[in-house]
Scaffold this motif. Structure first.
Motif, PDB file in Angstrom:
ATOM      1  N   UNK A   1       0.807  -1.219   0.000  1.00 26.54           N
ATOM      2  CA  UNK A   1       0.000   0.000   0.000  1.00 26.54           C
ATOM      3  C   UNK A   1       0.838   1.266   0.000  1.00 26.54           C
ATOM      4  N   UNK A   2       1.931   1.264   0.777  1.00 23.36           N
ATOM      5  CA  UNK A   2       2.720   2.490   0.903  1.00 23.36           C
ATOM      6  C   UNK A   2       4.217   2.286   0.686  1.00 23.36           C
ATOM      7  N   UNK A   3       4.616   1.061   0.419  1.00 21.82           N
ATOM      8  CA  UNK A   3       6.017   0.795   0.124  1.00 21.82           C
ATOM      9  C   UNK A   3       6.931   0.710   1.328  1.00 21.82           C
ATOM     10  N   UNK A   4       6.374   0.883   2.538  1.00 20.61           N
ATOM     11  CA  UNK A   4       7.235   0.899   3.729  1.00 20.61           C
ATOM     12  C   UNK A   4       7.868  -0.470   3.963  1.00 20.61           C
ATOM     13  N   UNK A   5       9.024  -0.455   4.602  1.00 20.73           N
ATOM     14  CA  UNK A   5       9.752  -1.692   4.896  1.00 20.73           C
ATOM     15  C   UNK A   5       8.969  -2.496   5.931  1.00 20.73           C
TER      16      UNK A   5
ATOM     17  N   UNK B   1      10.815  14.777   9.645  1.00 22.65           N
ATOM     18  CA  UNK B   1       9.382  14.607   9.385  1.00 22.65           C
ATOM     19  C   UNK B   1       9.034  13.131   9.380  1.00 22.65           C
TER      20      UNK B   1
ATOM     21  N   UNK C   1      12.783   2.554   1.166  1.00 25.24           N
ATOM     22  CA  UNK C   1      11.860   2.750   2.290  1.00 25.24           C
ATOM     23  C   UNK C   1      10.419   2.951   1.875  1.00 25.24           C
ATOM     24  N   UNK C   2      10.192   3.236   0.611  1.00 21.93           N
ATOM     25  CA  UNK C   2       8.843   3.638   0.184  1.00 21.93           C
ATOM     26  C   UNK C   2       8.817   3.716  -1.341  1.00 21.93           C
ATOM     27  N   UNK C   3       7.628   4.030  -1.867  1.00 26.24           N
ATOM     28  CA  UNK C   3       7.551   4.350  -3.281  1.00 26.24           C
ATOM     29  C   UNK C   3       8.186   5.723  -3.503  1.00 26.24           C
TER      30      UNK C   3
ATOM     31  N   UNK D   1       6.590  14.107   2.893  1.00 28.14           N
ATOM     32  CA  UNK D   1       7.095  14.577   4.187  1.00 28.14           C
ATOM     33  C   UNK D   1       7.484  16.054   4.151  1.00 28.14           C
ATOM     34  N   UNK D   2       6.844  16.799   3.277  1.00 31.20           N
ATOM     35  CA  UNK D   2       7.035  18.240   3.313  1.00 31.20           C
ATOM     36  C   UNK D   2       8.204  18.752   2.502  1.00 31.20           C
ATOM     37  N   UNK D   3       8.713  17.926   1.620  1.00 30.86           N
ATOM     38  CA  UNK D   3       9.808  18.398   0.764  1.00 30.86           C
ATOM     39  C   UNK D   3       9.837  17.581  -0.529  1.00 30.86           C
TER      40      UNK D   3
ATOM     41  N   UNK E   1       8.277   9.675  -0.458  1.00 29.14           N
ATOM     42  CA  UNK E   1       7.449   8.917   0.488  1.00 29.14           C
ATOM     43  C   UNK E   1       5.975   8.792   0.106  1.00 29.14           C
ATOM     44  N   UNK E   2       5.572   8.864  -1.128  1.00 29.90           N
ATOM     45  CA  UNK E   2       4.134   8.765  -1.411  1.00 29.90           C
ATOM     46  C   UNK E   2       3.630   7.329  -1.238  1.00 29.90           C
ATOM     47  N   UNK E   3       2.412   7.192  -0.762  1.00 29.50           N
ATOM     48  CA  UNK E   3       1.780   5.865  -0.724  1.00 29.50           C
ATOM     49  C   UNK E   3       1.260   5.544  -2.116  1.00 29.50           C
ATOM     50  N   UNK E   4       1.364   4.286  -2.492  1.00 29.17           N
ATOM     51  CA  UNK E   4       0.851   3.879  -3.804  1.00 29.17           C
ATOM     52  C   UNK E   4      -0.625   4.240  -3.937  1.00 29.17           C
TER      53      UNK E   4
ATOM     54  N   UNK F   1      21.157  18.916   1.755  1.00 30.28           N
ATOM     55  CA  UNK F   1      21.006  17.801   0.822  1.00 30.28           C
ATOM     56  C   UNK F   1      20.858  18.375  -0.579  1.00 30.28           C
TER      57      UNK F   1
ATOM     58  N   UNK G   1      17.329  19.187  -2.552  1.00 27.70           N
ATOM     59  CA  UNK G   1      16.129  19.161  -1.714  1.00 27.70           C
ATOM     60  C   UNK G   1      15.570  20.564  -1.512  1.00 27.70           C
ATOM     61  N   UNK G   2      14.253  20.658  -1.446  1.00 22.52           N
ATOM     62  CA  UNK G   2      13.589  21.932  -1.169  1.00 22.52           C
ATOM     63  C   UNK G   2      12.311  21.636  -0.402  1.00 22.52           C
ATOM     64  N   UNK G   3      12.040  22.410   0.634  1.00 31.62           N
ATOM     65  CA  UNK G   3      10.834  22.172   1.428  1.00 31.62           C
ATOM     66  C   UNK G   3       9.616  22.798   0.754  1.00 31.62           C
TER      67      UNK G   3
ATOM     68  N   UNK H   1      18.300   6.369   0.137  1.00 34.07           N
ATOM     69  CA  UNK H   1      16.964   6.197  -0.431  1.00 34.07           C
ATOM     70  C   UNK H   1      16.888   5.141  -1.537  1.00 34.07           C
TER      71      UNK H   1
END
Lengths: 89, 555
Positions: free
Chosen positions: A10-14, A88, B50-52, B80-82, B95-98, B347, B350-352, B420
């Motif tokens: 769903x979110x790709x988390x480990x 965050x 860690x994520x998509x 996550x704001x950036x 970090x977006x959810x699928x 980084x 990167x930009x917030x 990442x």
């Protein structure tokens, strides 16, 4: 010893498989398996594709990833070591 | 800038609904991961450590304030704001959810953006000179041609299942500010003998584990034949390129194995068979697209600005920013302003979300509602009045966006690395941060002059280490991070690959070693000579000695 890890669909988390084969988010909650039991745990995770994406086995020693990819697996388990993501959760 | 017509809108909307359905089928078990992966990649969705990760295209790097605000909103609501700007002028969310991606794509579509073909084995986002429409050495604005290429290549049926990815860059000046010759195809806009637009065409560039600088395949393809000629190139590669080995599938491998002359013959053979009139963009369509990129309504201003001059005299910090981040504009009284995304210890790229909102405000108020993403992972306000630069600088400074280091040694290009990326062997960001901290003294940076340090966390070379004046490549040595250093690379019009100077170094040795190489440069350079010129004059040896001398002395 080995653990089963994957990314959550769903979110790709480990995620890891616990001793019952259910997904958990923390490495220290992962089930540890030997030999055939590890292969069985992996195959059980593969049978749950709506949860476990690309499951695979990771060697652990004393609860920490070991083997060639130990550093990558450590970062997977703890998140990025630097940067904006740290601020965050 | 270009605005979607009905066809663009329909294509993007239909694609979102298609992807929404694909996500739904994946979640319900109707698609396996193996089936779903190429579909999500064609929509910019990777699965990283860690994520998509969602990669959003910024076509030829041009955005308006509404688009930038929407990118900020997406960062805030779904991530996550950036966000992270890349060398191919895309923005990536880590970090977006699928399950959220279809909604994100819908939000993007509302501002005429998408993530189509930001991944996968297809023609990727076309990039160009970040100073397009501003630079006084430009023959004509290259962006109309980029837009023509975007429209031609989007969901092109023949080129949606290529052997590998395919990247195109377009420049329109003798100076290459888009790393054009590191691309699968590089196009240099020139004036043809008939006075019309033509393109010098380069092919077979690329980085990765087997880097190549693109070679010239055609000296002057008329603009009217550009799509036909590119079709011939892609068709030749599509038919002859290897599909059995992912590492040998890029066009650079085919060009290198056949030789440029034999490959040219292949291309010309296909070119001769094409119905060129079918691939010719009608003049009225070229004119229609060009009109979107007409210069903004510049005011008639004096060449110099009292406000700019007074601020430069009164405030040394502004003066430094002006020296390093404000560039000459072809319109008198205007300037192009670089917003460095390389704060000390930050980084790269990167930009917030809050910073994005500020940049959007500044673009809207001061730069004809336009902001650009640069190859160097920075942003650019393309058309600002010199009179306004002190105020823009103050507002940037309040937001931590006024680092005066554009093109200096801490303007580091770096990939996300092992923090990442699932492909990486080593981290890039901490090494870049260490170097940034070590070289923080801006007087020292200015004394060094323009130096580009590029870092990649693996041999795929997303951080362009091969063409860094100093390149740093992360490698895995028995599960430990090590870093190989190159010197003498260049991504400009004299593009060159760097030379590996010796054995790889541990992470904490990299910044001191680079520092020694820089000190050596200051010792051996001639008056007015840049770092790259010094390397080209003396070769890598003095820098090799500087980097490894300390170790040899200990040994």
């Amino acid at each position: 010893m080995k653990i089963v890890t994957a990314n959550r669909l769903s979110d790709g988390r480990v995620i890891y498989a616990d001793a019952s084969g259910d997904p958990v988010g923390a490495l220290d909650q992962a089930g540890r398996f030997d030999g055939d039991a590890a292969d069985l745990a992996l195959s059980q995770a593969a049978l749950r594709p709506a949860t476990f994406v690309n499951p695979y086995l990771v060697e652990v020693d004393g609860g920490r990833p070991s083997g060639r990819d130990r550093f990558k697996e450590l970062i997977r388990s703890q998140g990025p070591t630097v940067g904006n993501s740290l601020e965050r959760p | 800038m270009y605005r979607y017509d009905e066809f663009d809108t329909a294509v993007v909307r239909e694609r979102i609904e298609e992807f929404r359905d694909q996500v739904s089928r994946r979640v319900s078990g109707g698609l396996t991961e193996d089936e779903f992966k190429p579909l999500r990649l064609m929509n910019g969705v990777y699965l990283q450590l860690h994520a998509y990760m969602l990669r959003v295209a910024v076509p030829y790097g041009t955005m308006n304030s509404g688009q930038m605000r929407r990118l900020a909103r997406i960062a805030r609501v779904y991530d996550k704001g950036y966000g992270h700007f890349t060398t191919r002028t895309n923005i990536q969310y880590n970090w977006p959810a699928l399950s959220d991606v279809p909604a994100i794509l819908s939000e993007l579509a509302e501002v005429e953006m998408h993530a189509i073909q930001t991944s996968g084995n297809c023609i990727r986002n076309v990039t160009t000179d970040v100073f397009a429409g501003c630079a006084d050495d430009e023959i004509e604005d290259p962006r109309p041609w980029c837009e023509i290429l975007r429209q031609w290549s989007t969901i092109h049926p023949e080129f949606s299942f290529l052997p590998r990815k395919f990247k195109i860059a377009v420049i329109a000046a003798p100076k290459d500010r888009a790393a054009m010759r590191t691309h699968d195809v590089g196009l240099q806009l020139i004036r043809g003998e008939d006075g019309e637009t033509a393109f010098r065409v380069f092919v077979g560039g690329g980085q990765g584990r087997i880097p190549h600088i693109a070679q010239e395949i055609a000296p002057a393809v008329p603009g009217r034949d550009l799509l036909a000629y590119l079709t011939a190139i892609l068709r030749a590669w599509n038919l002859l390129g290897r599909r059995d080995n992912i590492h040998k599938a890029r066009i650079k491998i085919l060009v290198a194995s056949l030789g440029i002359d034999a490959f040219r013959e292949e291309v010309e053979r296909h070119f001769a068979t094409l119905r060129r009139e079918d691939l010719r963009v009608p003049d009225e369509e070229v004119a229609r697209i060009r009109a979107y990129f007409a210069p903004p309504p510049f005011a008639d201003l004096p060449r110099t600005s009292g406000a700019f001059d007074r601020a430069s005299l009164a405030d040394p910090d502004f003066a430094r920013f002006a020296r390093n981040n404000v560039r000459r504009h072809r319109q008198p009284g205007y300037a192009t302003l670089i917003i460095s995304l390389k704060p000390q210890g930050g980084v790269p790229g990167d930009i917030t979300a809050d910073q994005m909102d500020l940049v959007a405000d500044l673009a809207e108020r001061f730069s004809f509602d336009e902001v650009r993403a640069a190859y160097e992972q920075n942003l650019v306000l393309p058309h600002v009045r010199l009179d306004d630069t002190p105020e823009i600088w103050r507002r940037l400074a309040e937001a931590g966006l006024a680092t005066p280091n554009a093109d200096l040694v801490t303007d580091i290009i770096a990939c996300p690395g092992l923090d990442y990326c699932s492909l990486a062997n080593a981290r890039s960001i901490p090494v870049a941060q260490a170097l940034s901290e070590q070289l923080a003294d801006l007087d020292y940076q200015e004394r060094l002059g323009p130096i580009r340090v590029n870092m990649s966390g693996c041999i795929n070379a997303c951080g362009h280490h091969h063409v860094g004046h100093i390149g740093v490549l992360g490698v895995d040595r028995k599960g430990e991070e090590y870093y190989q250093i190159t010197v003498g690379g260049s991504a400009d019009e004299q593009a060159a690959l760097g030379e590996i100077v010796g054995r790889s170094l541990a992470a904490d040795e990299v910044a001191p070693a680079v520092g020694r190489a820089l000190d050596r440069y200051l010792e051996v350079r001639r008056e007015g000579e840049t770092f790259l010129q010094t390397v080209r004059r003396l070769g890598a040896d003095p820098f090799r000695d500087a980097i490894y001398g300390a170790f040899n002395a200990v040994a």
